[in-house]
Design a protein around this motif. Structure first.
Motif, PDB file in Angstrom:
ATOM      1  N   ARG A  23      33.550  42.224  46.327  1.00 46.00           N
ATOM      2  CA  ARG A  23      32.595  41.435  45.549  1.00 46.00           C
ATOM      3  C   ARG A  23      33.195  41.007  44.208  1.00 46.00           C
ATOM      4  O   ARG A  23      32.964  39.879  43.751  1.00 46.00           O
ATOM      5  CB  ARG A  23      31.316  42.236  45.334  1.00 46.00           C
ATOM      6  N   ALA A  24      33.952  41.894  43.566  1.00 40.00           N
ATOM      7  CA  ALA A  24      34.601  41.519  42.305  1.00 40.00           C
ATOM      8  C   ALA A  24      35.582  40.380  42.525  1.00 40.00           C
ATOM      9  O   ALA A  24      35.690  39.461  41.700  1.00 40.00           O
ATOM     10  CB  ALA A  24      35.308  42.729  41.703  1.00 40.00           C
ATOM     11  N   GLU A  26      35.400  38.021  44.574  1.00 43.70           N
ATOM     12  CA  GLU A  26      34.713  36.763  44.857  1.00 43.70           C
ATOM     13  C   GLU A  26      34.123  36.113  43.612  1.00 43.70           C
ATOM     14  O   GLU A  26      33.655  34.978  43.665  1.00 43.70           O
ATOM     15  CB  GLU A  26      33.584  37.028  45.866  1.00 43.70           C
ATOM     16  N   GLU A  27      34.147  36.813  42.490  1.00 43.89           N
ATOM     17  CA  GLU A  27      33.543  36.294  41.274  1.00 43.89           C
ATOM     18  C   GLU A  27      34.441  35.267  40.596  1.00 43.89           C
ATOM     19  O   GLU A  27      35.680  35.390  40.631  1.00 43.89           O
ATOM     20  CB  GLU A  27      33.230  37.445  40.319  1.00 43.89           C
ATOM     21  N   PRO A  28      33.871  34.268  39.948  1.00 49.10           N
ATOM     22  CA  PRO A  28      34.675  33.248  39.247  1.00 49.10           C
ATOM     23  C   PRO A  28      35.572  33.878  38.189  1.00 49.10           C
ATOM     24  O   PRO A  28      35.183  34.837  37.510  1.00 49.10           O
ATOM     25  CB  PRO A  28      33.599  32.355  38.599  1.00 49.10           C
ATOM     26  N   ARG A  30      38.368  35.482  38.773  1.00 44.52           N
ATOM     27  CA  ARG A  30      39.159  36.619  39.259  1.00 44.52           C
ATOM     28  C   ARG A  30      40.077  36.197  40.399  1.00 44.52           C
ATOM     29  O   ARG A  30      40.335  36.964  41.319  1.00 44.52           O
ATOM     30  CB  ARG A  30      38.241  37.752  39.708  1.00 44.52           C
ATOM     31  N   GLU A  31      40.597  34.986  40.310  1.00 49.19           N
ATOM     32  CA  GLU A  31      41.443  34.467  41.374  1.00 49.19           C
ATOM     33  C   GLU A  31      42.704  35.310  41.564  1.00 49.19           C
ATOM     34  O   GLU A  31      43.140  35.537  42.702  1.00 49.19           O
ATOM     35  CB  GLU A  31      41.805  33.008  41.092  1.00 49.19           C
ATOM     36  N   ALA A  34      41.823  38.334  43.448  1.00 46.37           N
ATOM     37  CA  ALA A  34      41.431  38.040  44.825  1.00 46.37           C
ATOM     38  C   ALA A  34      42.590  38.209  45.800  1.00 46.37           C
ATOM     39  O   ALA A  34      42.385  38.530  46.973  1.00 46.37           O
ATOM     40  CB  ALA A  34      40.868  36.625  44.919  1.00 46.37           C
ATOM     41  N   TRP A  37      42.909  42.433  46.013  1.00 42.12           N
ATOM     42  CA  TRP A  37      41.802  43.367  46.044  1.00 42.12           C
ATOM     43  C   TRP A  37      41.881  44.340  47.216  1.00 42.12           C
ATOM     44  O   TRP A  37      41.502  45.517  47.084  1.00 42.12           O
ATOM     45  CB  TRP A  37      40.464  42.632  46.063  1.00 42.12           C
ATOM     46  N   ASP A  86      37.966  44.826  31.521  1.00 40.36           N
ATOM     47  CA  ASP A  86      36.795  44.164  32.086  1.00 40.36           C
ATOM     48  C   ASP A  86      36.736  44.361  33.597  1.00 40.36           C
ATOM     49  O   ASP A  86      35.667  44.641  34.158  1.00 40.36           O
ATOM     50  CB  ASP A  86      36.821  42.671  31.749  1.00 40.36           C
ATOM     51  N   ARG A  90      33.870  46.383  35.714  1.00 41.35           N
ATOM     52  CA  ARG A  90      33.114  45.696  36.768  1.00 41.35           C
ATOM     53  C   ARG A  90      33.228  46.426  38.095  1.00 41.35           C
ATOM     54  O   ARG A  90      32.234  46.579  38.824  1.00 41.35           O
ATOM     55  CB  ARG A  90      33.626  44.264  36.915  1.00 41.35           C
ATOM     56  N   LEU A  94      30.114  48.013  40.231  1.00 36.03           N
ATOM     57  CA  LEU A  94      29.831  47.632  41.614  1.00 36.03           C
ATOM     58  C   LEU A  94      29.863  48.827  42.562  1.00 36.03           C
ATOM     59  O   LEU A  94      29.238  48.792  43.627  1.00 36.03           O
ATOM     60  CB  LEU A  94      30.820  46.562  42.076  1.00 36.03           C
TER      61      LEU A  94
END
Length: 229
Positions: A23-24, A26-28, A30-31, A34, A37, A86, A90, A94
């Motif tokens: 889920r982290a 997939e957040e804007p 965090r490319e 991604a 992960w 950060d 996060r 989660l």
């Protein structure tokens, strides 16, 4: 002796421990994460488990939330992300909101419809388990949520498995214990529970002398297995 209760490990069995990192990712913004992960999630879980075993073996206990943070810090350092405060915050947030596997609610309902009690027996701390059960919305399908923290040691120490009998007053052979962790299924088998290993990744059996009674790929088949035993 007939099965009267199904007892579940929590993390990796009912709750998808990889969902926090997924889920982290997939957040804007965090490319970069991604692309990494999955490796981080795998290592985080490995270290989390290893730290429970080491603490149980040495008698140097801390609760599962401390172990979870320590495992994440190790994984972040390996992946070169130790300075990303950060991201760390996060991921930990989660972890309190883990997703249940899709088949879990219907499976628990089916067990309850057959008159079986249901419970969690987990290394997780009481607060962590309460949060996970609430986030997944399955509290009304469970008769008890039992934490190893009440005896100050982690599975597979037998004192943790003892907690089921203390809570429900049942013999070991009345308990069907279900875990996605092979070592946990083996430990429960050695203790005397009937056991199911949820082998989601198709891994080979560990080379140990007390294999689980049944193996399944997910939890959807569990009501049928419980009815057969």
């Amino acid at each position: 002796m007939a099965i009267s209760i199904c007892v579940f490990d929590a993390y990796g069995t009912l709750f998808d421990v990889g969902s926090a990192a997924r889920r982290a990712a997939e957040e804007p913004g965090r490319e970069a994460f991604a692309a990494r992960w999955q490796a981080l999630a795998e290592l985080w879980r490995q270290k989390q488990l290893q730290y429970t075993w080491l603490r149980a073996a040495t008698g140097v206990h801390s609760d599962f939330w401390r172990v979870t943070q320590d495992g994440l810090d190790y994984a972040l350092e390996v992946e070169g992300l130790a300075g990303d405060a950060d991201l760390r915050a996060r991921l930990l947030q989660l972890y309190w909101e883990l997703e249940a596997y899709p088949e879990v609610p219907a499976m628990l309902e089916a067990l309850k419809a057959e008159g079986l009690a249901t419970a969690i027996l987990s290394n997780g701390s009481p607060a962590m388990l309460e949060a996970a059960v609430g986030s997944a919305g399955i509290g009304d399908r469970l008769d008890a949520v039992i934490s190893a923290e009440s005896c100050g040691v982690f599975k597979p120490d037998y004192r943790v498995y003892d907690l089921v009998g203390h809570r429900f007053g049942v013999a070991a052979r009345e308990v069907l214990f279900v875990s996605s962790n092979g070592w946990d299924a083996w430990g429960a088998t050695a203790y005397g529970f009937r056991t199911v290993w949820v082998n989601r990744r198709g891994e080979p059996l560990d080379r140990l002398t007390m294999p689980p009674e049944r193996v399944t790929g997910d939890l959807a088949a569990l009501p049928g297995i419980a009815a057969e035993l």
